[in-house]
Scaffold this motif. Structure first.
Motif, PDB file in Angstrom:
ATOM      1  N   CYS A  88      -2.082  -4.953   4.781  1.00 41.93           N
ATOM      2  CA  CYS A  88      -2.381  -3.586   4.379  1.00 41.93           C
ATOM      3  C   CYS A  88      -3.112  -3.571   3.044  1.00 41.93           C
ATOM      4  O   CYS A  88      -2.671  -4.185   2.083  1.00 41.93           O
ATOM      5  CB  CYS A  88      -1.108  -2.756   4.282  1.00 41.93           C
ATOM      6  SG  CYS A  88      -1.456  -1.086   3.715  1.00 41.93           S
ATOM      7  N   GLY A  90      -4.017  -0.451   1.834  1.00 37.89           N
ATOM      8  CA  GLY A  90      -3.937   0.959   1.460  1.00 37.89           C
ATOM      9  C   GLY A  90      -3.692   1.061  -0.042  1.00 37.89           C
ATOM     10  O   GLY A  90      -3.532   0.055  -0.735  1.00 37.89           O
ATOM     11  N   THR A  91      -3.644   2.281  -0.533  1.00 38.85           N
ATOM     12  CA  THR A  91      -3.553   2.496  -1.968  1.00 38.85           C
ATOM     13  C   THR A  91      -2.301   1.888  -2.575  1.00 38.85           C
ATOM     14  O   THR A  91      -2.360   1.172  -3.572  1.00 38.85           O
ATOM     15  CB  THR A  91      -3.572   4.001  -2.274  1.00 38.85           C
ATOM     16  OG1 THR A  91      -4.484   4.625  -1.381  1.00 38.85           O
ATOM     17  CG2 THR A  91      -4.013   4.250  -3.681  1.00 38.85           C
ATOM     18  N   ALA A  92      -1.163   2.174  -1.967  1.00 33.96           N
ATOM     19  CA  ALA A  92       0.098   1.684  -2.527  1.00 33.96           C
ATOM     20  C   ALA A  92       0.120   0.163  -2.512  1.00 33.96           C
ATOM     21  O   ALA A  92       0.554  -0.485  -3.466  1.00 33.96           O
ATOM     22  CB  ALA A  92       1.278   2.250  -1.745  1.00 33.96           C
ATOM     23  N   CYS A  93      -0.350  -0.411  -1.414  1.00 28.96           N
ATOM     24  CA  CYS A  93      -0.348  -1.864  -1.315  1.00 28.96           C
ATOM     25  C   CYS A  93      -1.372  -2.470  -2.269  1.00 28.96           C
ATOM     26  O   CYS A  93      -1.152  -3.542  -2.824  1.00 28.96           O
ATOM     27  CB  CYS A  93      -0.609  -2.292   0.124  1.00 28.96           C
ATOM     28  SG  CYS A  93       0.795  -1.933   1.197  1.00 28.96           S
ATOM     29  N   CYS A 129      -3.725   1.668   5.021  1.00 23.03           N
ATOM     30  CA  CYS A 129      -2.317   2.068   5.125  1.00 23.03           C
ATOM     31  C   CYS A 129      -1.686   2.008   6.513  1.00 23.03           C
ATOM     32  O   CYS A 129      -2.144   2.623   7.460  1.00 23.03           O
ATOM     33  CB  CYS A 129      -2.166   3.485   4.609  1.00 23.03           C
ATOM     34  SG  CYS A 129      -0.468   4.008   4.460  1.00 23.03           S
ATOM     35  N   VAL A 130      -0.607   1.238   6.622  1.00 20.46           N
ATOM     36  CA  VAL A 130       0.135   1.208   7.875  1.00 20.46           C
ATOM     37  C   VAL A 130       1.352   2.127   7.818  1.00 20.46           C
ATOM     38  O   VAL A 130       2.159   2.148   8.728  1.00 20.46           O
ATOM     39  CB  VAL A 130       0.566  -0.223   8.260  1.00 20.46           C
ATOM     40  CG1 VAL A 130      -0.658  -1.090   8.482  1.00 20.46           C
ATOM     41  CG2 VAL A 130       1.452  -0.846   7.202  1.00 20.46           C
ATOM     42  N   GLY A 131       1.466   2.896   6.745  1.00 21.24           N
ATOM     43  CA  GLY A 131       2.474   3.941   6.687  1.00 21.24           C
ATOM     44  C   GLY A 131       3.848   3.503   6.218  1.00 21.24           C
ATOM     45  O   GLY A 131       4.820   4.210   6.413  1.00 21.24           O
ATOM     46  N   CYS A 132       3.951   2.351   5.596  1.00 18.46           N
ATOM     47  CA  CYS A 132       5.241   1.920   5.041  1.00 18.46           C
ATOM     48  C   CYS A 132       5.079   1.709   3.544  1.00 18.46           C
ATOM     49  O   CYS A 132       5.550   0.703   2.999  1.00 18.46           O
ATOM     50  CB  CYS A 132       5.721   0.631   5.669  1.00 18.46           C
ATOM     51  SG  CYS A 132       5.741   0.665   7.446  1.00 18.46           S
ATOM     52  N   CYS A 133       4.419   2.639   2.881  1.00 15.77           N
ATOM     53  CA  CYS A 133       4.001   2.444   1.492  1.00 15.77           C
ATOM     54  C   CYS A 133       5.164   2.115   0.564  1.00 15.77           C
ATOM     55  O   CYS A 133       4.973   1.470  -0.461  1.00 15.77           O
ATOM     56  CB  CYS A 133       3.297   3.670   0.975  1.00 15.77           C
ATOM     57  SG  CYS A 133       2.035   4.286   2.073  1.00 15.77           S
ATOM     58  N   VAL A 138       2.563  -4.734   2.126  1.00 16.33           N
ATOM     59  CA  VAL A 138       3.002  -4.836   3.509  1.00 16.33           C
ATOM     60  C   VAL A 138       1.970  -5.584   4.348  1.00 16.33           C
ATOM     61  O   VAL A 138       0.778  -5.479   4.099  1.00 16.33           O
ATOM     62  CB  VAL A 138       3.165  -3.409   4.098  1.00 16.33           C
ATOM     63  CG1 VAL A 138       3.519  -3.459   5.568  1.00 16.33           C
ATOM     64  CG2 VAL A 138       4.216  -2.628   3.340  1.00 16.33           C
TER      65      VAL A 138
ATOM     66  N   PRO B 197      -5.586   6.513   2.771  1.00 17.24           N
ATOM     67  CA  PRO B 197      -4.892   5.216   2.871  1.00 17.24           C
ATOM     68  C   PRO B 197      -3.721   5.100   1.911  1.00 17.24           C
ATOM     69  O   PRO B 197      -3.709   4.258   1.036  1.00 17.24           O
ATOM     70  CB  PRO B 197      -5.989   4.213   2.492  1.00 17.24           C
ATOM     71  CG  PRO B 197      -6.846   4.974   1.535  1.00 17.24           C
ATOM     72  CD  PRO B 197      -6.825   6.398   2.002  1.00 17.24           C
ATOM     73  N   GLY B 198      -2.735   5.920   2.023  1.00 19.48           N
ATOM     74  CA  GLY B 198      -1.584   5.847   1.147  1.00 19.48           C
ATOM     75  C   GLY B 198      -0.730   7.063   1.435  1.00 19.48           C
ATOM     76  O   GLY B 198       0.084   7.492   0.631  1.00 19.48           O
TER      77      GLY B 198
HETATM   78  S1  FES Z   1      -0.565   1.512   1.427  1.00 16.31           S
HETATM   79 FE1  FES Z   1       0.202  -0.172   2.518  1.00 16.31          FE
HETATM   80  S2  FES Z   1       1.618   0.766   3.818  1.00 16.31           S
HETATM   81 FE2  FES Z   1       0.687   2.471   2.850  1.00 16.31          FE
END
Ligand code: FES
Ligand SMILES: Cc1cc2nc3c(=O)[nH]c(=O)nc-3n(C[C@H](O)[C@H](O)[C@H](O)COP(=O)(O)O)c2cc1C
Lengths: 167, 594
Positions: A88, A90-93, A129-133, A138, B197-198
């Motif tokens: 992932c 995504g932003t959090a990751c 993002c896979v939705g487990c931020c 992840v 994406p978050g």
């Molecule tokens: S940013 Fe990785 S799971 Fe949402």
């Protein structure tokens, strides 16, 4: 095509499966994308002959099918390994160090992002993002999700999968 | 009823629960119940919101309110079964929350107000009976039997509900546009593409309470005179799609979807379309092109979808969360909804709280709550005692709001003033280890890749901005780069057809506005104040902490670390790739980033 693909040949494509997909999903407006999705489910990717056959069946040009297939990230034109590893980004990751996780996988598997290992066990990819931020960073291996990864845990995940495969 | 005599056990099986091992918990509960000869009703539930405490299990003993236990991994199941299910006791140290109890996570809920999430984690999303038991589909019945379509629209207008997909357009007004069109065929589309994406609000709602979204779509269909509905859901959400499929089938069987619904003249059918991985397809005109089987490229508006939408017919498109609000509004009245929130932003908003916060999860607050309340009171502050630096809201279209502005109330207008936006609900908390230039680069990298390529300013402009940001984070920034970024940003905003390009520069502009000094440190001093940009940092060994255990030396993939056993180690910076593995591996905190 890159040399990596030429080394491994997917063998003849069994078009019967495609005919079943077409019988079930072709027809009606907007069926191109569902047909491509189910064809990819059947073959793991979209071989050229499959794209051409879909075009003929739906009465559109192969260029149009190709245009749609390359527009959407979901569609692959190259075969993948048995386990697709999706790291992932995504932003959090990202802020939790996703880049290092991709690198760690890349190091463990000895292939760059986007490529498949020579034994065809793993394909390494990045996704949004896979939705487990809240478990960032992840990665998903097949349908399994692994959270709170770091370099050492990545090594363990790969080793576990290799063991399962007896490799 | 059997519910009254049997103990009920609910396992949170949202995507985050499953990732934390909830499937295994469920399996060992099943086994353990059988092995002990205990009778209980065991079922899955959706997301309870406390993603940071997964796996979560709620136990409802007959005649008693439910108690939610946290971090209930499979190894904790035997004790739960013995003490709680069999003996009827409570394991206080595992309690996350429970009615009339003091749970570890009460403060997570204290400031929340749950309308959209009313059923999330409270019921089995794969059983329509449970939704019905909560009053489900009564709002639809009320609308069909007692209200005219115009009266439904009036109620939604009265509620002040605004679209939750990002732009915040008043929902009732949007419905009235589509309702005014004369056409035998009209469409309702539910936008479940959730591209930020978050963000995972829509995923959780679909996984946890799919019928609420369907009911909202049905009511909208009745209001505008539509006969067909599409749910455009991203393919990356397999659980959501599966539960939606089940929900549609059950609603059809129950007479809520199909021909002559509830015995009235209203007929409505729903199909799911799976997205194929393109952020721009969240944009409404691109989304419709994608449903039609084409490349998802936006087109100029007008004509707006209400006039000419899917298959060139009048179409009303709303976000998942927007629809999930609708049944509640019809049940409780528009005025009750409008009583929550601020003058111009009514009701509640769901946020996916993530990043460097202690309690990440799904939260729903009344509009007007402040960012600080969400981050500090609900989120429990910053992880590892670090400093709160900023929140990123609205994803690639949004911006970074610095901690100094944390008292900004969450409403559309106040957030716009900061240069960020409400967005669809992604709220990413950043601490002092996050580099703001890198955050801007991250989003530009995303939008640049996702630009559909139709508009030159968006396609080429984002690429040029990305190149500049890359050179800054690599330590090759030049004097004048900030001004160049600002100039490009203004041009891209003006020269792009859709929201993707129009908002793509926002993450850059807000970080320049609030964190200019950080850009300057990168450009002028080749320094990353957050110690995050790899080209600008170094790893060194702290002499007073190194025990010479050799773990780092063995872990280093490029053999850049040397040192005798029990002797001080050192890192050859010329070889070091800054992968950080030594930092992760060291158990003595002897590696420092400088
Ligand atoms: S940013 Fe990785 S799971 Fe949402
Ligand atoms: C690039 C881009 C991406 C978007 N992505 C989404 C999305 O993922 N989900 C969503 O509901 N709206 C998204 N939107 C907004 C939609 O175009 C549209 O405004 C929204 O679905 C309307 O619903 P609402 O009025 O209920 O908010 C996006 C817009 C743009 C420009």
């Amino acid at each position: 095509m890159e040399p990596a693909c030429q080394e491994w040949s997917p063998g003849p494509v069994d078009l019967d499966r495609l005919d079943r997909v077409l019988a079930e999903h072709a027809g009606g407006g907007g069926s191109l994308i569902p047909v491509l999705q189910h064809a990819q489910d059947a073959y793991g990717y979209l071989p050229r002959v499959v794209i051409e056959r879909i075009a003929r069946a739906l009465g559109v040009s192969p260029a149009q099918v190709f245009g749609v297939a390359t527009f959407y990230a979901q569609f692959r034109l190259k075969p993948v390994g048995k386990h697709v590893i999706r790291v992932c980004h995504g932003t959090a990751c990202h802020v939790a160090g996703a880049e290092k996780i991709s690198e760690a996988f890349s190091r463990e598997l000895c292939v760059p992002d986007g490529e498949t290992t020579p034994d065809r066990l793993f394909t390494l990819e990045s996704v949004a993002c896979v939705g487990c931020c809240s478990l960032a960073p992840v990665a998903m291996v097949g349908g399994e999700t692994f959270g709170r990864l770091d370099g050492p845990r990545v090594g363990k995940v790969v080793k576990d999968f290799r063991k399962r495969e007896g490799a | 009823m059997s519910e009254a005599v049997k103990t009920k056990i609910l396992v949170g099986l949202g995507a985050c629960g499953i990732a934390a091992g909830a499937q295994k918990t469920l399996a060992s509960l099943e086994e353990g119940l059988a092995a002990r000869g205990l009778v209980a009703e065991l079922g899955p539930a959706g997301c309870m919101g406390m993603c940071y405490r997964e796996p979560l299990v709620e136990v409802r003993r007959p005649g008693q309110p439910g108690v939610v236990y946290m971090e209930l991994t499979a190894d904790r199941v035997p004790r739960l079964l013995d003490e709680v299910v069999r003996d009827g006791r409570r394991i206080d140290e595992w309690v996350a929350r429970g009615e009339g109890l003091t749970g570890a996570e009460d403060s997570f809920f204290a400031k929340q107000h749950r309308i959209v999430l009313r059923n999330c984690g409270r019921l089995d999303p794969e059983r329509i009976e449970e939704y019905l038991a909560q009053g489900g589909y009564q709002a639809l019945g009320k609308a069909l039997r007692t209200l005219t379509p115009a009266a439904v629209i009036e109620e939604i207008k009265l509620s002040g509900l605004r679209g939750r997909g990002g732009a915040g357009f008043p929902t009732g007004t949007k419905w009235s546009f589509a309702a005014a069109q004369k056409s035998a065929e009209k469409y309702i589309i539910c936008n479940a593409d959730e591209g930020d994406p978050g963000a995972f609000m829509d995923r959780s709602v679909l996984e946890s309470d799919p019928h609420a979204v369907l009911e909202g779509m049905l009511i909208a269909g009745y209001a505008i005179g539509a006969t067909h509905g599409y749910i455009y859901c991203r393919a990356e959400y397999p659980i959501a799609i599966k539960r939606l499929r089940i929900a549609i089938r059950q609603a059809e069987a129950g007479g809520f979807i199909g021909e002559r619904i509830l015995g009235t003249d209203f007929s409505f059918h729903v199909v799911i379309k799976e997205g194929a991985g393109a952020f721009v397809c969240g944009e409404e005109t691109a989304l419709m092109a994608s449903i039609e089987g084409r490349r998802g490229m936006p087109r100029l508006r007008p004509p707006f979808p209400a006039v000419e939408g899917l298959w060139r017919k009048p179409t009303n498109i709303n976000n998942v969360e927007t629809f999930a609000n609708v049944p509640w509004i019809l049940q409780n009245g528009g005025a009750a909804y409008a009583a929550l929130g601020t003058a111009k932003s009514k009701g509640t908003k769901v946020f996916a709280l993530a990043g460097k916060v202690n309690r990440g999860g799904l939260v729903e607050v009344p509009m007007g709550a402040t960012i600080r309340e969400v981050v500090m009171d609900i989120g429990g502050g910053i992880r590892n005692g670090r400093r709160f630096k900023a929140v990123q809201m609205g994803g690639p279209s949004g911006g970074c709001i610095p901690a100094e502005l944390a008292d900004t109330p969450i409403d559309y207008e106040s957030l716009n003033q900061t240069g960020a936006i409400m967005g669809s609900g992604g709220m990413l908390v950043l601490d002092d280890t996050t580099c703001m230039v890198d955050v801007a680069r991250f989003f530009l990298d995303f939008t640049q890749k996702e630009s559909c390529g139709k508009c030159t300013f968006c396609r080429v402009g984002t690429k040029r901005m990305l190149e500049i940001l890359e050179r800054i984070t690599h330590g090759h920034g030049r004097e004048g780069d900030i001004a160049l970024l600002e100039e490009l940003a203004a041009t891209i905003k003006r020269g792009s057809l859709c929201g993707l390009g129009q908002t793509a520069p926002n993450p850059v502009l807000t970080t320049i506005r609030y964190f200019r000094a950080e850009y300057e440190a990168h450009i002028r001093e080749h320094r990353c104040p957050a110690r995050s940009c790899r080209a600008l940092i170094a790893y060194t060994v702290l002499a007073d902490k190194c025990t010479g255990c050799q773990v780092c030396a063995r872990a280093c993939p490029v053999h850049a670390i040397s040192g005798e056993k029990k002797g001080l180690h050192s890192i050859d910076l010329a070889r070091c790739t800054r992968c950080g593995l030594c930092f992760d591996k060291c158990r003595f905190e002897a590696i420092e980033i400088t």
